[in-house]
Motif scaffolding. Structure first.
Motif, short mmCIF file in Angstrom:
data_model
loop_
_atom_site.label_atom_id
_atom_site.label_comp_id
_atom_site.label_asym_id
_atom_site.label_seq_id
_atom_site.Cartn_x
_atom_site.Cartn_y
_atom_site.Cartn_z
N HIS A 128 -10.96 -1.20 65.81
CA HIS A 128 -11.38 -0.53 64.56
C HIS A 128 -11.19 0.99 64.63
N GLY A 164 -11.38 -7.54 69.16
CA GLY A 164 -10.59 -7.76 67.96
C GLY A 164 -11.34 -7.33 66.71
N GLY A 165 -11.14 -8.07 65.64
CA GLY A 165 -11.69 -7.67 64.34
C GLY A 165 -13.20 -7.83 64.20
N ILE A 187 -8.63 -6.96 73.21
CA ILE A 187 -8.84 -5.52 73.21
C ILE A 187 -10.07 -5.26 74.08
N VAL A 215 -11.48 -5.01 58.60
CA VAL A 215 -10.82 -3.70 58.55
C VAL A 215 -11.09 -3.04 57.19
N ALA A 243 -3.14 -2.20 59.44
CA ALA A 243 -3.21 -2.48 60.88
C ALA A 243 -2.80 -1.23 61.67
N SER A 244 -3.36 -1.09 62.87
CA SER A 244 -3.00 0.07 63.69
C SER A 244 -1.67 -0.12 64.40
N GLY A 245 -1.28 -1.37 64.61
CA GLY A 245 -0.04 -1.65 65.36
C GLY A 245 -0.32 -2.11 66.79
N ILE A 246 -1.59 -2.20 67.16
CA ILE A 246 -1.90 -2.58 68.55
C ILE A 246 -1.57 -4.05 68.82
N ASP A 247 -1.81 -4.91 67.84
CA ASP A 247 -1.59 -6.35 68.07
C ASP A 247 -0.11 -6.67 68.26
N LYS A 276 -3.70 -11.47 73.05
CA LYS A 276 -4.27 -10.30 73.72
C LYS A 276 -5.79 -10.24 73.55
N VAL A 314 -9.34 2.49 66.48
CA VAL A 314 -7.89 2.68 66.70
C VAL A 314 -7.13 2.83 65.37
N THR A 323 -9.76 -10.51 60.31
CA THR A 323 -9.52 -9.11 60.65
C THR A 323 -9.33 -8.25 59.40
C1 MEV Z 1 -7.46 -6.21 65.66
O1 MEV Z 1 -7.02 -6.89 66.82
C2 MEV Z 1 -7.80 -4.78 65.98
C3 MEV Z 1 -8.28 -3.93 64.81
O2 MEV Z 1 -8.55 -2.64 65.35
C4 MEV Z 1 -7.29 -3.84 63.70
C5 MEV Z 1 -6.05 -3.06 64.08
O3 MEV Z 1 -6.09 -2.24 64.99
O4 MEV Z 1 -5.01 -3.25 63.41
C6 MEV Z 1 -9.59 -4.45 64.25
#
Ligand code: MEV
Length: 319
Positions: free
Chosen positions: A28, A284-285, A23, A204, A154-158, A21, A30, A200
């Motif tokens: 961050h 990403g990170g 972003i 983070v 982690a936010s869970g987006i990945d 993916k 997020v 990452t």
């Molecule tokens: C990593 O792809 C995205 C970050 O926002 C970390 C996360 O959301 O888990 C850096």
């Protein structure tokens, strides 16, 4: 061959797959409850599980030169081994004999969702082989546990993107809020890769330390980013790419304020903008990893300019 490391995954999606993916905006922030927008890319991780005559669990990733039997307590170079142990444990498959082959098409440590898509591909392959019925939510949730292990908070987006493979507006939560974005036409971007790994977890935790020392200031930045993301969601659905580009540029400025940019990232962003990209930012990170540049008209020119100074570039359409 400038794109030598960026192979496309085979298009027949018969092999269990986890999507890579990008972003578009909101990384961050997020993690602290802001919205973020992400989209799948045609680079994916794939995995296959088959019977094995030998005892134990054998992991083979030919492209990375990995051929190992999983052993409890051993220190491994790749986090995939820890992730795999957790997944096998959660699915109750630790005692089975099997061979797991992984075909990685997402470049490693580039902020393109490699670890989450690897976890999703393996979960899908195991579920298929051992006839375990898992919903999309369960697949994503299990990959999230693996991400927590690899990425910390982690936010869970990945894992969500790796599982669903759709253009999404995301907000973390239990369950996360996910809304599919309607994209009137594919959005052309260039992905530029630095030569530095994007760690990452490190980025983070760096942001977390800074936030802990000055919550008011950082919360303010996260809120700004949240507003940009919500505005960008509208711009995407209206196909207003000029505005989307502007919002991406401002997001990059705020990511810089969070100190997750870097020398190579700034160089790539500048090259992209100088060659006519409507917007460019890290994805990403950060730290190293990749940038994305919004180039509806001039992707070839931007990609060429990036390659001319020795970086790798990859053109793709987000949809
Ligand atoms: C990593 O792809 C995205 C970050 O926002 C970390 C996360 O959301 O888990 C850096």
């Amino acid at each position: 061959k400038p794109n030598a490391e960026l192979y496309l995954a085979p298009s027949e999606q018969k092999i269990p797959t986890g999507h890579g993916k990008v972003i578009l905006l909101g990384e961050h922030a997020v993690v602290y409850g802001a919205h973020a927008i992400a989209a799948p890319i045609p680079l994916a991780m794939q995995a296959m599980v088959s019977d094995s005559d030998e005892d134990g669990i054998h992991l083979i990733i030919s492209r990375w030169g990995v051929e190992e039997r999983l052993q409890k307590g051993k220190e491994y170079r790749y986090s995939i081994f820890n992730s795999l142990s957790l997944i096998l444990h959660e699915l109750g498959l630790e005692k089975e004999n099997m061979k797991i082959e992984v075909f990685p098409y997402v470049p490693r440590a580039m902020g393109l969702g490699g670890s989450a898509s690897l976890a999703v591909a393996i979960i899908r392959a195991l579920a298929e082989k051992f006839k375990i019925k898992l919903s999309l939510e369960e697949i994503s949730q299990l990959a999230y546990k693996s991400e927590q292990l690899v990425h910390g908070t982690a936010s869970g987006i990945d894992n969500t993107l790796a599982t669903y493979g759709k253009f999404l507006l995301f907000q973390k939560g239990n369950p996360p809020k996910i809304q599919e974005l309607r994209v009137p036409q594919p959005i052309r971007i260039v992905i530029g890769l630095t030569w530095s790994e994007s760690l990452t977890a490190k980025m983070v935790s760096r942001v977390r330390r800074a936030w802990e020392n000055n919550k008011r200031l950082y919360n303010h930045i996260f809120k700004e980013i949240d507003q940009l993301v919500l505005e960008a969601a509208k711009a995407i659905e209206n196909y207003d790419l000029e505005h989307l580009g502007q919002l991406m540029n401002i997001n990059q400025g705020l990511l810089n304020a969070l100190q997750v940019s870097g020398r190579e990232i700034e160089e790539l962003v500048e090259i992209a903008r100088n060659n006519g990209a409507l917007g460019a930012k890290l994805t990403g990170g950060g730290g190293g990893g990749a940038i994305i540049a919004l180039c509806p008209e001039n992707a070839e020119k931007v990609a060429k300019a990036i390659r001319n100074v020795g970086y790798r570039a990859y053109i793709t359409d987000l949809k």
